[in-house]
Design an enzyme around this catalytic site. Structure first.
Site, PDB file in Angstrom:
ATOM      1  N   GLY A  27       9.106  -1.031   5.082  1.00  0.00           N
ATOM      2  CA  GLY A  27       9.565  -2.383   4.804  1.00  0.00           C
ATOM      3  C   GLY A  27      10.769  -2.419   3.885  1.00  0.00           C
ATOM      4  O   GLY A  27      11.218  -1.399   3.352  1.00  0.00           O
ATOM      5  N   THR A  29      11.240  -3.676   0.885  1.00  0.00           N
ATOM      6  CA  THR A  29      11.088  -3.428  -0.554  1.00  0.00           C
ATOM      7  C   THR A  29      10.813  -1.963  -0.834  1.00  0.00           C
ATOM      8  O   THR A  29      11.439  -1.345  -1.702  1.00  0.00           O
ATOM      9  CB  THR A  29       9.967  -4.306  -1.143  1.00  0.00           C
ATOM     10  OG1 THR A  29      10.224  -5.681  -0.833  1.00  0.00           O
ATOM     11  CG2 THR A  29       9.899  -4.154  -2.658  1.00  0.00           C
ATOM     12  N   ALA A  83       4.169  -5.788   0.945  1.00  0.00           N
ATOM     13  CA  ALA A  83       3.200  -6.729   1.510  1.00  0.00           C
ATOM     14  C   ALA A  83       3.934  -8.006   1.882  1.00  0.00           C
ATOM     15  O   ALA A  83       4.965  -8.340   1.298  1.00  0.00           O
ATOM     16  CB  ALA A  83       2.087  -7.023   0.515  1.00  0.00           C
ATOM     17  N   ASP A  84       3.395  -8.696   2.868  1.00  0.00           N
ATOM     18  CA  ASP A  84       3.990  -9.966   3.286  1.00  0.00           C
ATOM     19  C   ASP A  84       3.450 -11.133   2.476  1.00  0.00           C
ATOM     20  O   ASP A  84       4.168 -12.088   2.193  1.00  0.00           O
ATOM     21  CB  ASP A  84       3.730 -10.190   4.776  1.00  0.00           C
ATOM     22  CG  ASP A  84       4.317  -9.073   5.622  1.00  0.00           C
ATOM     23  OD1 ASP A  84       5.501  -8.746   5.406  1.00  0.00           O
ATOM     24  OD2 ASP A  84       3.601  -8.516   6.470  1.00  0.00           O
ATOM     25  N   GLY A  96       4.387  -7.182   8.897  1.00  0.00           N
ATOM     26  CA  GLY A  96       5.595  -7.858   9.360  1.00  0.00           C
ATOM     27  C   GLY A  96       6.608  -6.884   9.939  1.00  0.00           C
ATOM     28  O   GLY A  96       7.391  -7.231  10.815  1.00  0.00           O
ATOM     29  N   GLU A 103      -0.095   2.026   8.345  1.00  0.00           N
ATOM     30  CA  GLU A 103      -0.170   1.652   6.933  1.00  0.00           C
ATOM     31  C   GLU A 103      -1.616   1.586   6.456  1.00  0.00           C
ATOM     32  O   GLU A 103      -1.940   2.050   5.357  1.00  0.00           O
ATOM     33  CB  GLU A 103       0.517   0.304   6.706  1.00  0.00           C
ATOM     34  CG  GLU A 103       2.034   0.373   6.756  1.00  0.00           C
ATOM     35  CD  GLU A 103       2.695  -0.983   6.647  1.00  0.00           C
ATOM     36  OE1 GLU A 103       3.868  -1.027   6.256  1.00  0.00           O
ATOM     37  OE2 GLU A 103       2.048  -2.010   6.960  1.00  0.00           O
TER      38      GLU A 103
END
EC number: 5.3.1.6
Length: 224
Positions: A27, A29, A83-84, A96, A103
């Protein structure tokens, strides 16, 4: 302009010690976590990474981070992931980026899980972000119909080109929309009973520490 994702992602690297097996999430981040770990490895840190997606694997390899598959490690010391959404009960929605199955498998094998987020990801109730469910392509329409009978609306995930999005595992993703997941345990049980659903994006008992970057650049550490 303050880059909250970069601040949170790099902060999590403080938990990484020499000799650790580290789960590498997927992701925008945790991208910064992996970039920072690459610098640390080039400066002499010895770690072994376990990637949660082909995208993460490629990034780590380009940075010189040694990797092993999940099959080749007995356990993982720490996994850092994004995390979303995360609610006040440490329950989260992930997936997402399409890597929810890997994961969750990596998180399950980890002694400690750290999530790196910007502050808008902290919510009172889960549901503003769609809940992804990974489904096998064979009969995915039947899964959609089964959920429709329960008044659960889903959208088949597609690429920007319009083609169906395919996960690293060769599956499709249905995103559940227009729902609030107040009783996340109930949702978990409901989805587990539908044949063809490989995994869902509810992560209910995984995270130990949340590294949250605020808009002003400050870091908040939220521990279980």
């Amino acid at each position: 302009m303050i880059n909250q994702k970069k601040i949170a992602g790099e902060k999590a690297c403080e938990w990484i010690k020499d000799g650790m097996v580290v789960g590498l999430g997927t992701g925008s981040t945790v991208y910064y976590t992996i970039e920072k770990l690459g610098e640390m490895v080039n400066n002499g840190l010895h770690i072994t990474g376990v990637a949660t997606s082909e995208e993460t694997s490629k990034q780590a390899q380009n940075l010189g981070i040694p990797l092993k598959s999940l099959n080749d490690v007995a356990e993982i010391d720490i996994t850092i992931d994004g995390a979303d959404e995360i609610d006040t009960d440490f329950q989260g929605i992930k997936g997402g980026g399409g890597a929810l199955l890997r994961e969750k498998m990596v998180a399950s094998a980890s002694l400690k899980n750290i999530w790196v987020v910007s502050e808008e990801k902290l919510v009172r109730n889960l549901g503003k972000f769609p809940l992804p469910i990974e489904v096998i392509p064979f009969g995915w329409k039947q899964i959609e119909r089964t959920l429709e009978k329960e008044h659960i609306q889903t959208i088949l995930r597609r690429q920007s080109s319009g083609e169906i999005y395919v996960t690293n595992n060769g599956n499709y993703i249905l995103d559940i929309v227009n729902q609030t997941f107040r009783d996340a345990e109930m949702w978990q049980e409901k989805l587990a009973q539908i044949p063809g659903i490989v995994e869902h994006g509810l992560f209910l008992h995984y995270v130990d520490i949340i590294v949250c970057a605020k808009a002003n650049g400050e870091i908040e550490l939220i521990k279980k």
